[in-house]
Design a protein around this motif. Structure first.
Motif, PDB file in Angstrom:
ATOM      1  N   SER A  26       0.929  -1.142  -0.091  1.00  0.00           N
ATOM      2  CA  SER A  26      -0.170  -0.222   0.275  1.00  0.00           C
ATOM      3  C   SER A  26       0.549   1.554   0.271  1.00  0.00           C
ATOM      4  O   SER A  26      -0.076   2.580  -0.596  1.00  0.00           O
ATOM      5  CB  SER A  26      -1.106  -0.142   1.118  1.00  0.00           C
ATOM      6  OG  SER A  26      -0.129  -0.068   2.377  1.00  0.00           O
ATOM      7  N   ASN A  44       2.322   5.997  -5.988  1.00  0.00           N
ATOM      8  CA  ASN A  44       2.369   6.230  -7.197  1.00  0.00           C
ATOM      9  C   ASN A  44       1.294   6.416  -7.596  1.00  0.00           C
ATOM     10  O   ASN A  44       0.193   6.008  -8.653  1.00  0.00           O
ATOM     11  CB  ASN A  44       2.267   4.808  -7.906  1.00  0.00           C
ATOM     12  CG  ASN A  44       3.986   4.191  -7.855  1.00  0.00           C
ATOM     13  OD1 ASN A  44       4.771   4.985  -8.535  1.00  0.00           O
ATOM     14  ND2 ASN A  44       3.840   2.711  -8.054  1.00  0.00           N
ATOM     15  N   ASP A  45       0.101   7.401  -6.742  1.00  0.00           N
ATOM     16  CA  ASP A  45      -1.072   7.591  -6.574  1.00  0.00           C
ATOM     17  C   ASP A  45      -2.014   6.680  -7.181  1.00  0.00           C
ATOM     18  O   ASP A  45      -3.727   6.932  -7.028  1.00  0.00           O
ATOM     19  CB  ASP A  45      -1.377   8.824  -7.713  1.00  0.00           C
ATOM     20  CG  ASP A  45      -2.175   9.269  -7.634  1.00  0.00           C
ATOM     21  OD1 ASP A  45      -2.471   9.341  -6.019  1.00  0.00           O
ATOM     22  OD2 ASP A  45      -2.294  10.322  -8.084  1.00  0.00           O
ATOM     23  N   ILE A  46      -1.871   5.528  -6.206  1.00  0.00           N
ATOM     24  CA  ILE A  46      -2.223   4.629  -5.969  1.00  0.00           C
ATOM     25  C   ILE A  46      -3.335   4.117  -4.579  1.00  0.00           C
ATOM     26  O   ILE A  46      -2.371   4.150  -4.080  1.00  0.00           O
ATOM     27  CB  ILE A  46      -2.431   3.012  -6.769  1.00  0.00           C
ATOM     28  CG1 ILE A  46      -2.213   3.122  -8.165  1.00  0.00           C
ATOM     29  CG2 ILE A  46      -3.471   2.119  -6.802  1.00  0.00           C
ATOM     30  CD1 ILE A  46      -1.680   1.838  -9.027  1.00  0.00           C
ATOM     31  N   HIS A  47      -4.294   4.446  -4.468  1.00  0.00           N
ATOM     32  CA  HIS A  47      -4.529   3.979  -2.818  1.00  0.00           C
ATOM     33  C   HIS A  47      -5.706   2.715  -2.403  1.00  0.00           C
ATOM     34  O   HIS A  47      -6.411   2.604  -2.857  1.00  0.00           O
ATOM     35  CB  HIS A  47      -5.398   5.743  -2.265  1.00  0.00           C
ATOM     36  CG  HIS A  47      -4.808   6.919  -2.682  1.00  0.00           C
ATOM     37  ND1 HIS A  47      -4.596   7.820  -1.787  1.00  0.00           N
ATOM     38  CD2 HIS A  47      -5.106   7.275  -3.531  1.00  0.00           C
ATOM     39  CE1 HIS A  47      -3.573   8.512  -2.587  1.00  0.00           C
ATOM     40  NE2 HIS A  47      -4.317   8.177  -3.474  1.00  0.00           N
ATOM     41  N   ARG A  50     -10.893   2.100 -13.085  1.00  0.00           N
ATOM     42  CA  ARG A  50      -9.686   3.453 -12.323  1.00  0.00           C
ATOM     43  C   ARG A  50     -10.302   2.749 -10.736  1.00  0.00           C
ATOM     44  O   ARG A  50      -9.219   3.245 -10.386  1.00  0.00           O
ATOM     45  CB  ARG A  50      -9.837   4.519 -12.838  1.00  0.00           C
ATOM     46  CG  ARG A  50      -9.233   5.483 -12.134  1.00  0.00           C
ATOM     47  CD  ARG A  50      -9.049   7.228 -12.733  1.00  0.00           C
ATOM     48  NE  ARG A  50      -9.840   7.553 -12.324  1.00  0.00           N
ATOM     49  CZ  ARG A  50     -10.190   7.815 -10.280  1.00  0.00           C
ATOM     50  NH1 ARG A  50      -9.086   7.830  -9.542  1.00  0.00           N
ATOM     51  NH2 ARG A  50     -11.199   8.518 -10.159  1.00  0.00           N
ATOM     52  N   LEU A  83       2.218   1.861  -3.049  1.00  0.00           N
ATOM     53  CA  LEU A  83       0.772   2.241  -4.181  1.00  0.00           C
ATOM     54  C   LEU A  83       0.440   3.311  -4.056  1.00  0.00           C
ATOM     55  O   LEU A  83       1.110   4.516  -4.962  1.00  0.00           O
ATOM     56  CB  LEU A  83      -0.395   1.010  -4.245  1.00  0.00           C
ATOM     57  CG  LEU A  83       0.206  -0.271  -4.493  1.00  0.00           C
ATOM     58  CD1 LEU A  83      -1.067  -1.269  -3.874  1.00  0.00           C
ATOM     59  CD2 LEU A  83       0.575  -0.340  -6.525  1.00  0.00           C
ATOM     60  N   ARG A  84       0.534   3.978  -2.732  1.00  0.00           N
ATOM     61  CA  ARG A  84       0.221   4.953  -2.551  1.00  0.00           C
ATOM     62  C   ARG A  84       1.479   6.297  -3.576  1.00  0.00           C
ATOM     63  O   ARG A  84       1.145   7.211  -3.597  1.00  0.00           O
ATOM     64  CB  ARG A  84       0.008   5.703  -1.385  1.00  0.00           C
ATOM     65  CG  ARG A  84      -0.133   6.936  -0.859  1.00  0.00           C
ATOM     66  CD  ARG A  84      -1.042   7.033   0.184  1.00  0.00           C
ATOM     67  NE  ARG A  84      -1.205   8.432   1.054  1.00  0.00           N
ATOM     68  CZ  ARG A  84      -0.762   9.311   0.830  1.00  0.00           C
ATOM     69  NH1 ARG A  84       0.522   9.474   1.638  1.00  0.00           N
ATOM     70  NH2 ARG A  84      -2.132  10.489   1.514  1.00  0.00           N
TER      71      ARG A  84
END
Length: 195
Positions: free
Chosen positions: A28, A34-37, A125, A31-32
């Motif tokens: 996590s 890389n702007d993935i939450h 998305r 991923l964050r």
């Protein structure tokens, strides 16, 4: 033989789902970046607004005591989301259960299977990953629900649903400012969760 095969397939599906969820928790932070939450979401229903008739104050050698008689002022439902990488509760919703919306009655979201297929699609998305049946302990927001239950709700006495709503929101603000940290998720199929 068919029952044994079904059990083996079910256990394999459960293990695959557990691995997928634990991998998301483990990755996590990356991923964050890389702007993935990764967000853990659930609801805590039936939070009662109880007003105890008599409460004795704390004393140096005695815990606070509550009378067994109380007045009910209704219930509230908390829908909470925790960002796994930060441990912060984001966009909580507290209100009457009937006011928080209802599931779709038609179209793609008509039933459980169509909702799950649509929401879990890797082409979207925003993607939903569901915990397996009977595995709510795998959802990190449940760990946080345990915290709010022990620290705020356990011995709470309030005069109205509005007061309960305000206290829950105040607690969440306080928690985010002072305590929020990612959970040290250490579960694998051979060990257990550590918070």
């Amino acid at each position: 033989m068919e029952q044994w095969l079904h059990t083996q397939q079910t256990q394999a599906g459960f293990s695959d789902k557990v691995d997928e969820i634990c991998t998301l928790y483990r990755d996590s932070s990356q991923l964050r970046a890389n702007d993935i939450h990764v967000i853990s979401v659930d609801e805590k229903t039936g939070i009662q607004a109880l007003e105890y008739r008599a409460v004795t104050p704390l004393k140096p050698t005695q815990i606070q005591r509550q009378d067994s008689e109380y007045t009910r002022h209704g219930t509230q439902c908390l829908i909470a989301n925790i960002e796994v990488a930060t441990g912060k509760v984001i966009y909580p919703t507290v209100g009457d259960t009937s006011d928080l919306g209802c599931k779709g009655k038609a179209g793609i979201l008509k039933n459980m299977d169509s909702r799950m297929a649509f929401l879990a699609s890797k082409t979207h998305r925003i993607r939903f990953v569901y915990t397996p049946k009977h595995a709510s302990w795998l959802n990190q927001i449940e760990c946080w629900f345990s915290i709010i239950s022990r620290q705020l709700l356990k011995r709470l006495s309030v005069a109205s649903k509005d007061a309960l709503n305000n206290l829950i929101h105040s607690y969440i603000d306080y928690y985010n400012q002072t305590t929020a940290n990612p959970f040290k998720w250490m579960y694998t199929r051979k060990t257990s969760c550590a918070v």
